[in-house]
Design a protein around this motif. Structure first.
Motif, short mmCIF file in Angstrom:
data_model
loop_
_atom_site.label_atom_id
_atom_site.label_comp_id
_atom_site.label_asym_id
_atom_site.label_seq_id
_atom_site.Cartn_x
_atom_site.Cartn_y
_atom_site.Cartn_z
N VAL A 1 13.25 9.60 14.05
CA VAL A 1 13.73 9.88 12.69
C VAL A 1 12.66 10.50 11.81
N GLY A 2 11.41 10.44 12.24
CA GLY A 2 10.33 11.03 11.44
C GLY A 2 9.48 10.02 10.71
N LYS A 3 9.31 8.82 11.29
CA LYS A 3 8.52 7.77 10.64
C LYS A 3 7.08 8.20 10.41
N THR A 4 6.44 8.64 11.48
CA THR A 4 5.01 8.96 11.39
C THR A 4 4.76 10.13 10.44
N THR A 5 5.60 11.14 10.51
CA THR A 5 5.47 12.27 9.60
C THR A 5 5.69 11.82 8.16
N SER A 6 6.66 10.94 7.94
CA SER A 6 6.93 10.44 6.59
C SER A 6 5.72 9.68 6.05
N ILE A 7 5.04 8.94 6.92
CA ILE A 7 3.85 8.21 6.49
C ILE A 7 2.77 9.18 6.02
N GLY A 8 2.57 10.25 6.77
CA GLY A 8 1.59 11.24 6.36
C GLY A 8 1.91 11.85 5.00
N LYS A 9 3.18 12.14 4.78
CA LYS A 9 3.60 12.71 3.50
C LYS A 9 3.51 11.69 2.38
N LEU A 10 3.84 10.43 2.69
CA LEU A 10 3.71 9.37 1.68
C LEU A 10 2.25 9.20 1.26
N ALA A 11 1.36 9.27 2.24
CA ALA A 11 -0.07 9.15 1.93
C ALA A 11 -0.49 10.21 0.92
N LYS A 12 -0.04 11.43 1.15
CA LYS A 12 -0.35 12.53 0.24
C LYS A 12 0.26 12.27 -1.15
N TYR A 13 1.50 11.80 -1.16
CA TYR A 13 2.19 11.53 -2.43
C TYR A 13 1.44 10.48 -3.24
N PHE A 14 1.06 9.38 -2.59
CA PHE A 14 0.37 8.31 -3.32
C PHE A 14 -1.02 8.76 -3.78
N GLN A 15 -1.66 9.59 -2.98
CA GLN A 15 -2.96 10.11 -3.40
C GLN A 15 -2.85 10.95 -4.67
N THR A 16 -1.76 11.72 -4.79
CA THR A 16 -1.59 12.51 -6.00
C THR A 16 -1.36 11.62 -7.22
N GLU A 17 -0.98 10.36 -6.99
CA GLU A 17 -0.83 9.39 -8.07
C GLU A 17 -2.14 8.66 -8.34
N GLY A 18 -3.19 9.04 -7.65
CA GLY A 18 -4.50 8.43 -7.86
C GLY A 18 -4.72 7.16 -7.08
N LYS A 19 -3.91 6.91 -6.07
CA LYS A 19 -4.02 5.69 -5.27
C LYS A 19 -4.87 5.93 -4.03
N SER A 20 -5.63 4.91 -3.62
CA SER A 20 -6.32 4.98 -2.34
C SER A 20 -5.40 4.42 -1.27
N VAL A 21 -5.46 5.01 -0.08
CA VAL A 21 -4.50 4.69 0.98
C VAL A 21 -5.21 4.42 2.29
N LEU A 22 -4.67 3.50 3.07
CA LEU A 22 -5.14 3.22 4.43
C LEU A 22 -3.92 3.22 5.34
N LEU A 23 -4.06 3.84 6.52
CA LEU A 23 -2.95 3.93 7.47
C LEU A 23 -3.18 3.01 8.65
N ALA A 24 -2.11 2.37 9.11
CA ALA A 24 -2.17 1.49 10.29
C ALA A 24 -1.28 2.07 11.38
N ALA A 25 -1.88 2.42 12.50
CA ALA A 25 -1.14 3.02 13.62
C ALA A 25 -0.50 1.92 14.46
N GLY A 26 0.56 1.32 13.93
CA GLY A 26 1.20 0.20 14.61
C GLY A 26 2.19 0.60 15.68
N ASP A 27 2.43 1.91 15.86
CA ASP A 27 3.25 2.34 16.98
C ASP A 27 2.35 2.46 18.20
N THR A 28 2.16 1.34 18.88
CA THR A 28 1.21 1.30 20.00
C THR A 28 1.85 1.71 21.32
N PHE A 29 3.14 1.99 21.30
CA PHE A 29 3.84 2.33 22.55
C PHE A 29 3.85 3.83 22.81
N ARG A 30 3.62 4.62 21.79
CA ARG A 30 3.69 6.07 21.93
C ARG A 30 2.34 6.67 21.56
#
Length: 341
Positions: free
Chosen positions: A144-173
């Motif tokens: 459905v585009g989960k990982t891509t959405s996370i990347g875009k969300l990270a960018k969106y929150f950064q434009t709001e001045g937020k610091s972001v950390l990503l967790a690669a919890g999809d360990t099967f792929r």
């Protein structure tokens, strides 16, 4: 067990990871347009399917039962769903009677306003200021585009001045891990990922647990946690994701603070089934609807609203393109205007 990836690398951190070809390229500056225009462009196929039929129906003429029946058919074939269609028709009948409408040309604006009223309860902006870090768990079926959405969300929150950390919890792929690392490099965001050794996939709950603790130690504002895709019928995997949520709560009380379900607009009515299944398992707090630009089934937004007339889920974001800035908060009036105009 875990690896820390940063876009500004220290030799001790990790080897340089190339950008995955699965990560969409950013829009070129000269192609930059307003999101309202992008939304209208992205909904072109849905508008062509729905708008063309409505234009013929609302071209002038008597308002009678035959018109209502034809309108019902148009709405149902546009993936608006039975419940939403019935609600819209009921509202239209009331408005026709109340305002003494006699010509079908008057119904277009009435239908638009009725649809906006139906969708507005979905438009609930996400408030990430209530906790620090604010932990967002991303889930959904495969593809459905989960990982891509996370990347875009990270960018969106950064434009709001937020610091972001990503967790690669999809360990099967393995590709998901690499794709998320590439997004982290692009956005200058740290990614906590399992060991790259395919024989040491790692526990997704442990990866996210470690990410939350790392964010707490670093004073990070938002944690975006990826999870493996799973079908709603894979009961053992649905049980596993419940475990992930329980483990996250051990790292930080009341976390995750948001459980976002990513839906592909192309699935149409099947999205309703996904919402129900994941909500029962995890208590979904918000939705992301992706790939609206590639489908004629944009009416599914109304179907979701119609399915939950009393307590609709929050449609936090919609995606209408491949660019990094093409995932934005849902606005009901803007959405309906793009459908009709």
């Amino acid at each position: 067990m875990f690896s820390f990836f940063k876009s500004k690398k220290n030799p001790a951190d990790s080897t340089e990871t190339p950008v995955s070809p699965d990560v969409e390229s950013e829009s070129k500056p000269e192609e930059s347009i307003s999101f309202a225009a992008k939304l209208k462009q992205g909904l072109a196929r849905t508008r062509q399917n729905l708008g063309k039929q409505l234009s013929g129906l609302f071209g002038g003429g008597k308002i009678d039962e035959a018109l209502y029946e034809e309108l019902e058919t148009i709405l149902l074939t546009s993936d608006i769903g039975v419940s939403a269609t019935q609600q819209l028709l009921e509202n239209l009948r009331k408005q026709v009677k109340r305002d003494v409408l006699t010509d079908s040309a008057q119904l277009k604006e009435a239908l638009k306003e009725s649809l906006i009223a139906m969708l507005e309860p979905l438009a609930q902006p996400l408030d990430t200021t209530t906790h620090k870090p604010f932990v967002i768990m991303i889930t959904g079926v495969n593809g459905v585009g989960k990982t891509t959405s996370i990347g875009k969300l990270a960018k969106y929150f950064q434009t709001e001045g937020k610091s972001v950390l990503l967790a690669a919890g999809d360990t099967f792929r393995a590709a998901a891990r690499e794709q998320l690392i590439a997004w982290g490099e692009r956005n200058n965001v740290t990614v906590i990922a399992p060991d790259s050794d395919p024989d040491k996939k790692g526990d997704p709950a442990a990866v996210i647990f470690d990410a939350v603790n790392s964010a707490k130690a670093r004073g990070i504002d938002i944690v975006l946690a990826d999870t493996a895709g799973r079908l709603t019928t894979q009961l053992h995997l649905m049980e596993e994701i419940k475990k992930v949520k329980r483990v996250v709560a051990k790292a930080m009380p009341n976390a995750p603070h948001e459980v976002l379900l990513v839906l592909d607009a192309n699935t149409g009515q099947n999205a309703i089934t996904q919402v129900k299944a994941f909500d029962e398992a995890l208590g979904v707090t918000g939705l992301i609807l992706t790939k609206l630009d590639g489908t004629a089934k944009g009416g599914v937004v109304a179907a979701i609203a119609g399915q939950y007339p009393e307590n609709p889920p929050a449609l936090r974001f919609i995606g209408v393109g491949e660019g990094v800035d093409d995932l934005r908060p849902f606005d009901a009036r803007q959405f309906v205007d793009a459908l009709f105009d």
